[in-house]
Scaffold this motif. Structure first.
Motif, PDB file in Angstrom:
ATOM      1  N   THR A 122       0.830  -1.205   0.000  1.00 47.37           N
ATOM      2  CA  THR A 122       0.000   0.000   0.000  1.00 47.37           C
ATOM      3  C   THR A 122       0.864   1.254   0.000  1.00 47.37           C
ATOM      4  OG1 THR A 122      -1.789  -1.128   1.152  1.00 47.37           O
ATOM      5  CG2 THR A 122      -1.778   1.270   1.262  1.00 47.37           C
ATOM      6  N   CYS A 123       1.885   1.273   0.819  1.00 45.20           N
ATOM      7  CA  CYS A 123       2.725   2.462   0.932  1.00 45.20           C
ATOM      8  C   CYS A 123       3.609   2.673  -0.294  1.00 45.20           C
ATOM      9  CB  CYS A 123       3.568   2.389   2.201  1.00 45.20           C
ATOM     10  SG  CYS A 123       2.580   2.626   3.712  1.00 45.20           S
ATOM     11  N   VAL A 124       4.000   1.604  -0.958  1.00 43.89           N
ATOM     12  CA  VAL A 124       4.824   1.728  -2.164  1.00 43.89           C
ATOM     13  C   VAL A 124       3.985   2.182  -3.360  1.00 43.89           C
ATOM     14  CG1 VAL A 124       6.160   0.413  -3.864  1.00 43.89           C
ATOM     15  CG2 VAL A 124       6.591   0.090  -1.416  1.00 43.89           C
ATOM     16  N   LEU A 125       2.764   1.685  -3.459  1.00 45.15           N
ATOM     17  CA  LEU A 125       1.968   1.893  -4.682  1.00 45.15           C
ATOM     18  C   LEU A 125       0.939   3.002  -4.588  1.00 45.15           C
ATOM     19  CD1 LEU A 125       1.304  -1.823  -5.716  1.00 45.15           C
ATOM     20  CD2 LEU A 125       3.104  -0.278  -6.544  1.00 45.15           C
ATOM     21  N   HIS A 126       0.616   3.452  -3.386  1.00 46.82           N
ATOM     22  CA  HIS A 126      -0.497   4.388  -3.248  1.00 46.82           C
ATOM     23  C   HIS A 126      -0.059   5.703  -2.593  1.00 46.82           C
ATOM     24  CE1 HIS A 126      -3.400   1.412  -4.635  1.00 46.82           C
ATOM     25  NE2 HIS A 126      -2.745   0.523  -3.888  1.00 46.82           N
ATOM     26  N   SER A 127      -1.009   6.571  -2.406  1.00 49.28           N
ATOM     27  CA  SER A 127      -0.722   7.925  -1.933  1.00 49.28           C
ATOM     28  C   SER A 127      -0.261   7.927  -0.480  1.00 49.28           C
ATOM     29  CB  SER A 127      -1.971   8.792  -2.061  1.00 49.28           C
ATOM     30  OG  SER A 127      -2.965   8.353  -1.136  1.00 49.28           O
ATOM     31  N   THR A 128       0.268   9.072  -0.081  1.00 50.79           N
ATOM     32  CA  THR A 128       0.732   9.212   1.297  1.00 50.79           C
ATOM     33  C   THR A 128      -0.416   9.039   2.287  1.00 50.79           C
ATOM     34  OG1 THR A 128       2.537  10.679   0.639  1.00 50.79           O
ATOM     35  CG2 THR A 128       1.826  10.780   2.940  1.00 50.79           C
ATOM     36  N   SER A 129      -1.560   9.645   1.998  1.00 52.35           N
ATOM     37  CA  SER A 129      -2.687   9.531   2.923  1.00 52.35           C
ATOM     38  C   SER A 129      -3.198   8.101   3.015  1.00 52.35           C
ATOM     39  CB  SER A 129      -3.818  10.472   2.494  1.00 52.35           C
ATOM     40  OG  SER A 129      -4.299  10.141   1.204  1.00 52.35           O
ATOM     41  N   CYS A 131      -1.369   5.425   2.545  1.00 47.13           N
ATOM     42  CA  CYS A 131      -0.331   4.727   3.320  1.00 47.13           C
ATOM     43  C   CYS A 131      -0.531   4.973   4.805  1.00 47.13           C
ATOM     44  CB  CYS A 131       1.045   5.215   2.871  1.00 47.13           C
ATOM     45  SG  CYS A 131       2.432   4.679   3.915  1.00 47.13           S
ATOM     46  N   GLN A 132      -0.723   6.223   5.184  1.00 46.69           N
ATOM     47  CA  GLN A 132      -0.897   6.546   6.592  1.00 46.69           C
ATOM     48  C   GLN A 132      -2.123   5.863   7.181  1.00 46.69           C
ATOM     49  OE1 GLN A 132      -0.741  10.883   5.925  1.00 46.69           O
ATOM     50  NE2 GLN A 132       0.947  10.967   7.414  1.00 46.69           N
ATOM     51  N   SER A 133      -3.203   5.795   6.395  1.00 47.13           N
ATOM     52  CA  SER A 133      -4.426   5.126   6.876  1.00 47.13           C
ATOM     53  C   SER A 133      -4.193   3.643   7.083  1.00 47.13           C
ATOM     54  CB  SER A 133      -5.572   5.351   5.879  1.00 47.13           C
ATOM     55  OG  SER A 133      -5.929   6.708   5.815  1.00 47.13           O
ATOM     56  N   ARG A 134      -3.474   3.023   6.143  1.00 49.40           N
ATOM     57  CA  ARG A 134      -3.206   1.577   6.272  1.00 49.40           C
ATOM     58  C   ARG A 134      -2.280   1.302   7.452  1.00 49.40           C
ATOM     59  NH1 ARG A 134      -3.387  -2.638   7.506  1.00 49.40           N
ATOM     60  NH2 ARG A 134      -3.142  -4.614   6.394  1.00 49.40           N
ATOM     61  N   VAL A 135      -1.299   2.159   7.671  1.00 53.32           N
ATOM     62  CA  VAL A 135      -0.419   1.994   8.827  1.00 53.32           C
ATOM     63  C   VAL A 135      -1.209   2.140  10.121  1.00 53.32           C
ATOM     64  CG1 VAL A 135       1.482   3.054  10.112  1.00 53.32           C
ATOM     65  CG2 VAL A 135       1.715   2.657   7.651  1.00 53.32           C
ATOM     66  N   ALA A 136      -2.099   3.120  10.167  1.00 58.05           N
ATOM     67  CA  ALA A 136      -2.919   3.317  11.369  1.00 58.05           C
ATOM     68  C   ALA A 136      -3.796   2.102  11.637  1.00 58.05           C
ATOM     69  CB  ALA A 136      -3.772   4.572  11.211  1.00 58.05           C
ATOM     70  N   GLY A 183      12.909   6.939  -3.718  1.00 50.32           N
ATOM     71  CA  GLY A 183      11.844   6.016  -3.317  1.00 50.32           C
ATOM     72  C   GLY A 183      10.732   6.731  -2.586  1.00 50.32           C
ATOM     73  N   LEU A 184      10.273   6.144  -1.500  1.00 48.83           N
ATOM     74  CA  LEU A 184       9.162   6.711  -0.751  1.00 48.83           C
ATOM     75  C   LEU A 184       9.528   8.069  -0.162  1.00 48.83           C
ATOM     76  CD1 LEU A 184       7.900   3.606   1.295  1.00 48.83           C
ATOM     77  CD2 LEU A 184       7.274   4.319  -1.016  1.00 48.83           C
ATOM     78  N   GLY A 185       8.501   8.909   0.044  1.00 45.53           N
ATOM     79  CA  GLY A 185       8.723  10.176   0.718  1.00 45.53           C
ATOM     80  C   GLY A 185       8.904   9.978   2.210  1.00 45.53           C
ATOM     81  N   ASN A 186       9.442  10.982   2.868  1.00 45.42           N
ATOM     82  CA  ASN A 186       9.748  10.856   4.290  1.00 45.42           C
ATOM     83  C   ASN A 186       8.515  10.727   5.171  1.00 45.42           C
ATOM     84  OD1 ASN A 186      12.500  10.746   4.088  1.00 45.42           O
ATOM     85  ND2 ASN A 186      12.850  12.909   4.549  1.00 45.42           N
ATOM     86  N   THR A 187       7.374  11.231   4.717  1.00 47.81           N
ATOM     87  CA  THR A 187       6.163  11.066   5.516  1.00 47.81           C
ATOM     88  C   THR A 187       5.785   9.590   5.588  1.00 47.81           C
ATOM     89  OG1 THR A 187       5.374  13.263   4.864  1.00 47.81           O
ATOM     90  CG2 THR A 187       3.749  11.740   5.763  1.00 47.81           C
ATOM     91  N   LYS A 188       5.871   8.907   4.465  1.00 48.31           N
ATOM     92  CA  LYS A 188       5.605   7.463   4.455  1.00 48.31           C
ATOM     93  C   LYS A 188       6.651   6.719   5.276  1.00 48.31           C
ATOM     94  CE  LYS A 188       3.315   7.051  -0.084  1.00 48.31           C
ATOM     95  NZ  LYS A 188       3.394   6.421  -1.417  1.00 48.31           N
ATOM     96  N   ARG A 189       7.902   7.078   5.111  1.00 47.52           N
ATOM     97  CA  ARG A 189       8.975   6.393   5.837  1.00 47.52           C
ATOM     98  C   ARG A 189       8.799   6.554   7.344  1.00 47.52           C
ATOM     99  NH1 ARG A 189      13.029   9.041   1.684  1.00 47.52           N
ATOM    100  NH2 ARG A 189      13.087   7.433   0.078  1.00 47.52           N
ATOM    101  N   THR A 190       8.447   7.743   7.760  1.00 49.62           N
ATOM    102  CA  THR A 190       8.245   7.997   9.184  1.00 49.62           C
ATOM    103  C   THR A 190       7.075   7.179   9.718  1.00 49.62           C
ATOM    104  OG1 THR A 190       9.158  10.231   8.983  1.00 49.62           O
ATOM    105  CG2 THR A 190       7.775   9.783  10.901  1.00 49.62           C
TER     106      THR A 190
END
Length: 271
Positions: A122-129, A131-136, A183-190
């Protein structure tokens, strides 16, 4: 009265024999019955040199359990960790390797329960938001559901091997946060690093409740995450299953010291 030479020789022979028996007993006592349980972070997915007989479990000769067993005195070694394992499949498919005589158990488990592969996809293929939702979502599962699953698994391990030292190893953070990295942006990495921290916190608490030894690998991997310039983790790879898993160097320099430092002073290194 001075003892004769023949008497001294006989006494020396008896002393040597007794010393040999004591040494033999000590060596035998030091030998370890070791069972390595867990998921891909224990089987060695991503580290290469897989045992063909392990099939999709991807058990690597470079994985930390194999390295530990090769460096220490083991009476027996059973390597049953398997790529893709969850707490449920460890309980149903791996615990047969345990016995009352088992003295050391290592395990990584919990990441797949929380949907590690799907979170990364999800975080590699989709938007930052997204990714954040899936991580949450994954973190909510870690806090709410995973503790009970870990408690159940750990209780089964203890029931089968009541005298074993059980070492629960954690998971590293995936990224070093730097200003420039492809690669991924820092928001996703964090967000992904935060998920690793949440998971390790849940694992540490469960290990404590079970009376097991917790071994945090984040300190060993610090400075060797992705984007560090000295990575001990795979980025996106072909085959895809090896992505975001420790390399052979990650097992040798990260996980192996974490296990060795937690395995107990009674488990003596082989000379």
């Amino acid at each position: 009265m001075r003892p004769s030479r023949s008497c001294l020789a006989a006494l020396g022979a008896v002393t040597l024999a007794a010393t040999s028996l004591l040494w033999s007993g000590s060596a035998s006592a030091a030998a370890t019955d070791y069972v390595a349980l867990g998921d891909s972070y224990s089987s060695g997915t991503g580290a290469g040199n897989y045992d063909p007989g392990s099939g999709s479990c991807n058990r690597s000769a470079n994985a930390y359990p194999k390295l530990w067993a090769a460096a220490h005195s083991t009476a027996s070694f059973k390597f049953v960790a398997c790529s893709g394992a969850t707490t449920a499949t460890v309980a149903s498919g791996q615990l047969g390797a345990l016995a009352s005589s088992t003295t050391l158990v290592s395990i990584t488990a919990g990441g797949n329960d929380a949907g590690f592969a799907d979170v990364m996809e999800t975080c590699v293929l989709h938007s930052t938001s997204t990714c954040q939702s899936r991580v949450a979502e994954a973190e909510s599962y870690m806090r709410g559901t995973l503790p009970g699953r870990l408690d159940s698994l750990y209780a089964k391990i203890r029931a089968k091997s009541p005298s074993a030292r059980v070492v629960v190893l954690g998971y590293p953070r995936l990224y070093k946060i730097v200003s420039v990295c492809v690669g991924l942006g820092n928001t996703k990495r964090t967000a992904l690093n935060g998920a690793a921290d949440t998971l390790d916190g849940v694992l540490a608490q469960a290990a404590g409740r079970a009376g097991f030894t917790w071994s945090d690998v984040r300190d060993e991997f610090a400075g060797h995450e992705l984007c560090s310039g000295d990575d001990w983790l795979n980025a996106v790879t072909i085959p895809i299953d090896s992505s975001y898993h420790p390399t052979a160097l990650g097992h040798r320099s990260g996980y192996l010291p974490a296990l060795t430092g937690s395995a107990g002073l009674a488990l003596q290194k082989q000379t």
